[in-house]
Design an enzyme around this catalytic site. Structure first.
Site, PDB file in Angstrom:
ATOM      1  N   ARG A  39       0.852  -1.213   0.000  1.00 46.25           N
ATOM      2  CA  ARG A  39       0.000   0.000   0.000  1.00 46.25           C
ATOM      3  C   ARG A  39       0.882   1.256   0.000  1.00 46.25           C
ATOM      4  O   ARG A  39       0.556   2.248  -0.643  1.00 46.25           O
ATOM      5  CB  ARG A  39      -0.918   0.008   1.226  1.00 46.25           C
ATOM      6  CG  ARG A  39      -2.068  -0.980   1.129  1.00 46.25           C
ATOM      7  CD  ARG A  39      -3.193  -0.651   2.098  1.00 46.25           C
ATOM      8  NE  ARG A  39      -2.895  -0.943   3.485  1.00 46.25           N
ATOM      9  CZ  ARG A  39      -3.010  -2.146   4.056  1.00 46.25           C
ATOM     10  NH1 ARG A  39      -3.399  -3.177   3.321  1.00 46.25           N
ATOM     11  NH2 ARG A  39      -2.737  -2.334   5.343  1.00 46.25           N
ATOM     12  N   ILE A  61       3.015   1.251  13.664  1.00 44.07           N
ATOM     13  CA  ILE A  61       3.244   1.841  14.986  1.00 44.07           C
ATOM     14  C   ILE A  61       2.909   0.872  16.119  1.00 44.07           C
ATOM     15  O   ILE A  61       3.293   1.093  17.257  1.00 44.07           O
ATOM     16  CB  ILE A  61       2.532   3.209  15.168  1.00 44.07           C
ATOM     17  CG1 ILE A  61       1.008   3.067  15.167  1.00 44.07           C
ATOM     18  CG2 ILE A  61       3.001   4.212  14.130  1.00 44.07           C
ATOM     19  CD1 ILE A  61       0.294   4.313  15.700  1.00 44.07           C
ATOM     20  N   SER A 137      -7.877  15.867  17.515  1.00 42.48           N
ATOM     21  CA  SER A 137      -9.162  15.961  16.820  1.00 42.48           C
ATOM     22  C   SER A 137     -10.075  16.949  17.517  1.00 42.48           C
ATOM     23  O   SER A 137      -9.948  17.205  18.714  1.00 42.48           O
ATOM     24  CB  SER A 137      -9.847  14.596  16.806  1.00 42.48           C
ATOM     25  OG  SER A 137     -11.161  14.713  16.312  1.00 42.48           O
ATOM     26  N   TYR A 190     -12.654   6.273  21.027  1.00 42.94           N
ATOM     27  CA  TYR A 190     -11.876   7.110  20.103  1.00 42.94           C
ATOM     28  C   TYR A 190     -11.671   8.515  20.687  1.00 42.94           C
ATOM     29  O   TYR A 190     -10.549   9.038  20.704  1.00 42.94           O
ATOM     30  CB  TYR A 190     -12.604   7.183  18.752  1.00 42.94           C
ATOM     31  CG  TYR A 190     -11.939   8.089  17.758  1.00 42.94           C
ATOM     32  CD1 TYR A 190     -10.793   7.683  17.076  1.00 42.94           C
ATOM     33  CD2 TYR A 190     -12.439   9.372  17.492  1.00 42.94           C
ATOM     34  CE1 TYR A 190     -10.169   8.529  16.161  1.00 42.94           C
ATOM     35  CE2 TYR A 190     -11.819  10.219  16.581  1.00 42.94           C
ATOM     36  CZ  TYR A 190     -10.681   9.785  15.924  1.00 42.94           C
ATOM     37  OH  TYR A 190     -10.055  10.628  15.018  1.00 42.94           O
ATOM     38  N   LYS A 194      -8.084  10.489  21.834  1.00 43.60           N
ATOM     39  CA  LYS A 194      -7.638  11.782  21.290  1.00 43.60           C
ATOM     40  C   LYS A 194      -7.425  12.796  22.418  1.00 43.60           C
ATOM     41  O   LYS A 194      -6.539  13.645  22.330  1.00 43.60           O
ATOM     42  CB  LYS A 194      -8.623  12.298  20.239  1.00 43.60           C
ATOM     43  CG  LYS A 194      -8.607  11.481  18.956  1.00 43.60           C
ATOM     44  CD  LYS A 194      -7.246  11.548  18.237  1.00 43.60           C
ATOM     45  CE  LYS A 194      -7.177  10.741  16.969  1.00 43.60           C
ATOM     46  NZ  LYS A 194      -5.864  10.785  16.310  1.00 43.60           N
TER      47      LYS A 194
END
Ligand code: NDP
Length: 272
Positions: A39, A61, A137, A190, A194
């Site tokens: 990719r 990572i 974010s 999520y 963040k």
């Protein structure tokens, strides 16, 4: 000659960051990195068709050996690193049937713990004047408006990376027994990760003030709501627009005194 690395840059906002950095860093070396070599190389070919010339390095990572390999190669080939955009992250879709407890562990492992491992491995090779742009974010300010006052006090009291690690671990542990909301957290792994990136960035940015290397800045950046696979193609920004604030933070001019802050629309967003 500046050397830049963008994590998770075979597609989406990270890919657009590589494109922008190739244009900004005339004669610089910009590493497009991808956990999957195929990719990554396809992405490199796409940018070459645009007349750009990024370099490639594999980077997962979640794999410490992969991060260490990147560090060793950067040190050997270039004597260190000038720009790091930490973009790689995951998000479960709203309809994903994976139990919340699992989503919490998996999201934290990539978006926070692996992110921290990248910092701990690559920060020692940052050169004087280096810039780190960690991708946070707009969901972090949203989370901030919803968590308990007690948790806000605890976030405001963090003094070390380990304090942030403990807060994130507590969320994951509570999520295993669905007790996180009772303790003031919200129902989003999520968003929690963040907020973890924002808190970590604050500690790391301020720590650089005492570093023997001159003028290293660590800040984080909110790309806005961007049309990518992560957002299932929703969002009001293109990936190039989403990359703008991330790249702005990565190119803050020498002598800038902004340490450990989140930027939205190329301005400091002091939401906490
Ligand atoms: P995408 O899902 O389109 O791209 C994510 C990239 O991260 C992919 O290249 C993916 O690789 C890579 N990645 C995921 N896990 C790993 C890993 N373990 N090691 C290396 N690379 C990995 O997401 P976006 O471009 O939308 O998101 C980029 C960043 O912006 C993220 O940090 C996200 O949280 C943040 N963000 C996005 C917003 C949006 O509206 N899109 C809003 C706010 C923040 P692969 O192709 O192999 O999966």
């Amino acid at each position: 000659m500046k050397v830049a690395v963008v994590t998770g840059s075979n597609k989406g906002i990270g890919f657009a960051c590589v494109r922008a950095l190739c244009k900004h860093l005339d004669g610089g070396i910009v590493y497009l990195t991808s956990r999957d070599e195929g990719r990554g190389k396809t992405a490199i070919e796409e940018l070459k068709k645009e007349g750009l010339n990024p370099s490639f390095h594999q980077l997962d990572i979640n794999d410490q050996e992969s991060i260490t390999r990147l560090r060793d190669d950067l040190q050997k080939e270039h004597g260190g690193l000038d720009i790091l955009i930490q973009n790689a992250a995951i998000a479960f879709k709203g309809k994903d049937p994976t139990p919340f407890a699992e989503q919490a562990s998996i999201s934290m492992a990539t978006n926070f713990t692996a992110h921290l491992n990248v910092c701990r491995t690559l920060f020692p090779i940052l050169k004087p004047g280096a810039r780190v742009s960690s991708v946070a974010s707009f969901v972090a300010p949203r989370l901030w408006s919803k968590i308990s006052e007690d948790l806000k006090k605890r976030f405001n009291a963090v003094k070390t990376e380990d304090d942030v690690v403990k807060l994130m671990a507590e969320f994951v542990e509570l999520a295993q027994t669905d007790k996180h909301k009772d303790k003031g957290w919200i129902d989003s792994a999520y968003m929690t990760t963040k907020m973890g990136v924002c808190a970590l960035t604050k500690i790391q940015g301020e720590a650089m003030l005492a570093d023997s290397r001159d003028d290293i800045l660590v800040n984080c950046a909110d790309p806005g709501w961007v049309k990518t696979d992560m957002s299932s193609g929703t969002g009001n920004k293109t990936t190039d627009e989403g990359a703008e604030t991330l790249v702005y933070v990565a190119l803050l001019p020498p002598g800038t005194k902004t340490h450990g802050k989140m930027f939205s629309d190329c301005k400091v967003n002091d939401f906490w």
